[in-house]
Design a protein around this motif. Structure first.
Motif, PDB file in Angstrom:
ATOM      1  N   GLN A 157       0.824  -1.212   0.000  1.00 15.29           N
ATOM      2  CA  GLN A 157       0.000   0.000   0.000  1.00 15.29           C
ATOM      3  C   GLN A 157       0.858   1.262   0.000  1.00 15.29           C
ATOM      4  OE1 GLN A 157      -3.988  -0.589   2.255  1.00 15.29           O
ATOM      5  NE2 GLN A 157      -2.546  -2.025   3.172  1.00 15.29           N
ATOM      6  N   ILE A 175       1.877   1.729  -3.528  1.00 13.19           N
ATOM      7  CA  ILE A 175       0.758   2.240  -4.323  1.00 13.19           C
ATOM      8  C   ILE A 175       0.577   3.743  -4.083  1.00 13.19           C
ATOM      9  CG2 ILE A 175      -1.769   2.189  -4.541  1.00 13.19           C
ATOM     10  CD1 ILE A 175      -1.560  -0.883  -4.143  1.00 13.19           C
ATOM     11  N   ALA A 186      -0.867  -9.820  -4.491  1.00 11.70           N
ATOM     12  CA  ALA A 186      -2.289  -9.620  -4.781  1.00 11.70           C
ATOM     13  C   ALA A 186      -2.665  -8.141  -4.685  1.00 11.70           C
ATOM     14  CB  ALA A 186      -3.128 -10.460  -3.823  1.00 11.70           C
ATOM     15  N   VAL A 187      -2.136  -7.466  -3.672  1.00 17.72           N
ATOM     16  CA  VAL A 187      -2.479  -6.050  -3.476  1.00 17.72           C
ATOM     17  C   VAL A 187      -1.952  -5.215  -4.646  1.00 17.72           C
ATOM     18  CG1 VAL A 187      -2.170  -4.027  -1.992  1.00 17.72           C
ATOM     19  CG2 VAL A 187      -2.509  -6.289  -0.955  1.00 17.72           C
ATOM     20  N   ALA A 237      -3.845  -5.786  -7.839  1.00 12.34           N
ATOM     21  CA  ALA A 237      -5.169  -5.168  -7.828  1.00 12.34           C
ATOM     22  C   ALA A 237      -5.099  -3.720  -8.321  1.00 12.34           C
ATOM     23  CB  ALA A 237      -5.765  -5.230  -6.437  1.00 12.34           C
ATOM     24  N   GLU A 238      -3.935  -3.106  -8.118  1.00 14.22           N
ATOM     25  CA  GLU A 238      -3.775  -1.718  -8.537  1.00 14.22           C
ATOM     26  C   GLU A 238      -3.156  -1.638  -9.941  1.00 14.22           C
ATOM     27  OE1 GLU A 238      -4.954   0.666  -6.700  1.00 14.22           O
ATOM     28  OE2 GLU A 238      -4.198   2.419  -7.767  1.00 14.22           O
ATOM     29  N   ALA A 286      -6.241  -4.521   2.944  1.00 11.09           N
ATOM     30  CA  ALA A 286      -5.574  -3.603   2.023  1.00 11.09           C
ATOM     31  C   ALA A 286      -6.633  -2.962   1.152  1.00 11.09           C
ATOM     32  CB  ALA A 286      -4.564  -4.355   1.154  1.00 11.09           C
ATOM     33  N   THR A 295      -6.930  -0.609  -2.255  1.00  2.16           N
ATOM     34  CA  THR A 295      -6.282   0.082  -3.370  1.00  2.16           C
ATOM     35  C   THR A 295      -7.334   1.001  -3.999  1.00  2.16           C
ATOM     36  OG1 THR A 295      -6.882  -1.442  -5.143  1.00  2.16           O
ATOM     37  CG2 THR A 295      -5.020  -2.079  -3.781  1.00  2.16           C
ATOM     38  N   SER A 296      -6.977   1.656  -5.070  1.00  4.39           N
ATOM     39  CA  SER A 296      -7.946   2.584  -5.658  1.00  4.39           C
ATOM     40  C   SER A 296      -9.090   1.820  -6.336  1.00  4.39           C
ATOM     41  CB  SER A 296      -7.262   3.514  -6.659  1.00  4.39           C
ATOM     42  OG  SER A 296      -6.821   2.752  -7.759  1.00  4.39           O
ATOM     43  N   LYS A 297      -8.882   0.522  -6.554  1.00  5.60           N
ATOM     44  CA  LYS A 297      -9.896  -0.245  -7.282  1.00  5.60           C
ATOM     45  C   LYS A 297     -10.582  -1.318  -6.449  1.00  5.60           C
ATOM     46  CE  LYS A 297      -7.315   0.314 -11.589  1.00  5.60           C
ATOM     47  NZ  LYS A 297      -6.087   0.954 -11.054  1.00  5.60           N
ATOM     48  N   LYS A 298     -10.002  -1.695  -5.320  1.00  7.05           N
ATOM     49  CA  LYS A 298     -10.432  -2.944  -4.695  1.00  7.05           C
ATOM     50  C   LYS A 298     -10.070  -2.993  -3.217  1.00  7.05           C
ATOM     51  CE  LYS A 298      -9.728  -7.750  -6.069  1.00  7.05           C
ATOM     52  NZ  LYS A 298      -8.896  -8.609  -6.906  1.00  7.05           N
ATOM     53  N   ILE A 311      -9.034  -5.748  -0.318  1.00  2.00           N
ATOM     54  CA  ILE A 311      -8.625  -7.150  -0.170  1.00  2.00           C
ATOM     55  C   ILE A 311      -8.475  -7.452   1.325  1.00  2.00           C
ATOM     56  CG2 ILE A 311      -6.990  -8.937  -0.865  1.00  2.00           C
ATOM     57  CD1 ILE A 311      -6.009  -7.033  -3.063  1.00  2.00           C
TER      58      ILE A 311
END
Lengths: 122, 285, 276
Positions: free
Chosen positions: A56, A59, A77-78, A81-82, C82, C84-87, C89
């Protein structure tokens, strides 16, 4: 596109830290002009889930790609996702690694280089 | 600098005795005791502590009695039963989640660092050593192991080897000890429980893609089980770098605060261990 | 009586003492609380059946309502979420079930669901009722399993608890509330050092305790000296013996082969009753 590299030290002479979640610093670099900033990895102080928190941090820094030694599936995975590109299994001096990156010599990772581990017990 | 980690899924297999014997053989090295739950390497290497660093684990809640309005909202929300009726924090129960601090209407609860243990940077007759001690009742963690290794790596940067005595088990601390190693030596004893636990720690090393080899300790305890370990390794294509029979001198050496080689460099076991070490050097370079 | 068997260090013979004691007594309940490495039944060899599944509560995120503000991820002290800007988790194995995310969520997007974290098995063999707790792969928090195991205690029986090694939370949870704790050690500087740590913890818990010296006979006197100066009774000495070690390696409790040792363990139990 800026690139975040897990680093053992806080300049370009440092090495790629084999740990993603618990590396002391991320070096956020623009390969075009080699300008960089150093981000302290607060996640390295976590008791657990360091990779998730570090992901994070990366990101939030706005990086479009990550270069590191090992990365577990949680952090993977994190970042995925971005839509952040991941180059794991990399070692060496950051200066040299960036050069390799610019020359397209690094291979993007399809999956996590190591299994999920934090909290893993049986 | 090359990093060798000595591990065993199970406790009591002789990991520390072997690590300390290697100390007598390795030149220009740094040693790290990552078995932070039961750190024993210092009993043989007898370090002189040069520097002590506090270790912070999970945070802990602290109630400011002057601000507290005794609404007991914190007691209601705490899932760990860590706040008693007198509005005192039961430190052993608190898991540092911060929920009490969040709900407190009087802003009377703060999450503060707690010293969970100490990290020591020391000097021994074999070279520098980094070790740690947890306070009683504190949980060993990957974080502490990582910090011990980090300090050791800093010191070892211009040395030849970093030799790490790892923790038992396969959980977070063992994985933190393995992380970034050039070679892992798995110490196995030929017992049913020993074989069971060896299989699991090898699984972890495989996951991490860390090169590993096996050393059978107390090999004459049960020859049949020793053979089973060898068959297992053959099947998995893992090298067995040595078989060391039980030797009372292991205990004798520890009692005298010496490594096995310091006790008697010419003994059969000392020679066997020297061979294991030589093989490790070949594997790592 | 509830008797817990513990040691600061792994590999000292904790399970050996627990099992040998169990087979030497009558009307025994043996609880294997070493839920990460349950080994006692390797020696008891009972036919185990699952009797219970242990759950804990974890958040369930309503992704329709979630606006990805990230407040829950920022709050979570365990990095189990976590955003993110989309999801969003969620990593349930890192969650400690503290409930914090539900409190900070302004969109009311969090509900709760049960997650399996472990199982309890039961079996009977030769008058021993054995319970084995087992933590599920990927779970890191053994406490709820141990806690539930301890609720199954039948106080009218002779209860023996095989505790997890170390001196951390699982050790404390297992030993807490026992009538007596036996600390198993070995006469080496390693054994002594780890014994001292365990003694500190057991004293804090205010559980009366004594020591069993395993693999005795090496001539190292410091464990004895420590116990004497601290007023800790040494209740049994098991000699270092190749025969005992061999039986152990085969998964056979040595007192089942040696009448004299069965009596020794009976006597150990009597001396604990006298001490209470």
């Amino acid at each position: 596109m800026k690139v975040a590299i897990s680093a053992t030290g806080n300049d370009l002479n440092a090495f790629v830290d084999p740990r993603f979640g618990r590396c002391p610093f991320f070096i956020l670099i623009d390969p075009e002009n080699m300008e960089y900033e150093v981000i302290r990895n607060e996640a390295s102080q976590s008791m657990g889930g360091a990779g998730i928190k570090a992901a994070q941090t990366v990101i939030k820094s706005g990086a479009g790609a990550v270069i590191t030694g090992n990365m577990g599936p949680n952090a993977f995975a994190v970042l995925k996702a971005e839509g952040v590109k991941i180059y794991a299994g990399v070692s060496g001096k950051i200066k040299d690694v960036i050069q390799q990156f610019k020359e397209g010599k690094l291979k993007e990772s399809e999956s996590a280089s190591v299994e999920r581990h934090f909290g893993m017990r049986k | 600098m090359k990093e060798i980690v000595i591990l065993s899924g199970k406790g009591g297999t002789g990991k520390t005795s072997l690590t300390s014997a290697f100390a007598s053989l390795a030149r220009n090295s740094v040693f790290a005791d990552c078995d932070v739950d039961a750190p024993d390497l210092h009993l043989v290497l007898r370090p002189k502590i040069k520097k002590t660093i506090g270790f912070h684990g999970m945070k802990v809640a602290k109630i400011n009695k002057e601000k507290c309005i005794e609404c007991k909202r914190c007691i209601e929300v705490c899932k760990f039963g860590a706040i008693n009726e007198n509005l005192e924090i039961e430190k052993d129960e608190c898991e540092g989640c911060g929920v009490c601090s969040y709900v407190c209407p009087a802003n009377a609860i703060e999450m503060v660092d707690r010293i969970s243990g100490f990290i020591y940077i020391s000097e021994t007759r074999f070279g520098p050593m980094v070790h740690a001690k947890l306070n009683p009742g504190e949980e060993a963690s990957g974080k502490l192991v990582s910090q011990v290794k980090e300090k050791a790596r800093e010191i070892a940067i211009d040395k030849e080897f970093l030799i790490v005595d790892g923790p038992p088990g396969i959980a977070c601390p063992a994985i933190a000890a393995l992380s970034g190693a050039d070679l892992a030596l798995m110490v196995a004893e030929p017992t049913l429980t020993g074989i069971h636990d060896l299989d699991r720690i090898i699984g972890v090393a495989e996951h991490f893609g860390i090169k590993h080899a096996v050393c059978i300790n107390k090999s004459n305890l049960n020859l049949e089980n020793a053979d089973r370990i060898k068959d297992y390794c053959k099947e998995k294509d893992i090298e067995v770098v040595g078989e060391i029979p039980y030797d009372v001198n292991f205990v004798k050496a520890v009692v005298e605060g010496k490594t096995l080689l310091e006790l008697d460099r010419t003994s059969k076991t000392s020679k066997l261990i020297s061979k294991v070490w030589e093989r490790l050097l070949q594997l790592i370079t | 009586m509830i008797l817990s068997i513990a040691s600061g260090k792994g590999g000292t013979g904790k399970t050996t003492v627990a099992v040998n004691l169990a087979i030497s007594l009558e009307d025994v309940q043996l609880l294997d609380c070493d839920v990460e490495e349950p080994n006692a039944n390797i020696f008891v060899k009972a036919d185990l059946k699952r009797i219970e599944t242990i759950y804990r509560e974890v958040p369930d995120f309503d992704l329709e309502k979630c606006n990805l503000c990230g407040a829950c991820a920022d709050f979570c002290a365990y990095n189990a979420i976590a955003v993110t800007s989309k999801k969003l988790i969620f990593f349930p194995e890192l969650c400690h079930s503290c409930g914090g995310c539900g409190l900070v969520c302004r969109e009311n997007a969090i509900r709760w669901r049960r997650k399996e974290i472990g199982e309890i098995y039961r079996g009977c063999k030769d008058g021993i009722e054995i319970y084995q707790g087992k933590l599920k792969v990927g779970e890191s928090i053994p406490i709820p399993v141990i806690r539930r195991m301890k609720e199954l205690i039948d106080r009218s029986k002779n209860v023996i608890i095989d505790s997890p090694p170390g001196a951390g939370c699982p050790f404390i949870e297992s030993v807490k509330g026992s009538d007596f704790c036996l600390l198993v050690t070995e006469p080496t500087p390693f054994g002594l050092y780890d014994l001292k740590i365990a003694v500190e913890v057991v004293r804090k818990l205010k559980v009366p305790f004594g020591v069993v010296v395993n693999k005795d006979g090496g001539g190292y006197k410091e464990v004895d000296l420590f116990c004497r100066s601290e007023g800790i009774p040494i209740l049994l000495r098991i000699p270092h013996s190749e025969e005992i070690a061999r039986l152990y390696s085969l998964g056979v409790p040595f007192s089942s082969q040696k009448r004299r040792w069965k009596e020794e363990f009976e006597r150990l139990f009597e001396s604990i009753e006298d001490l209470r």
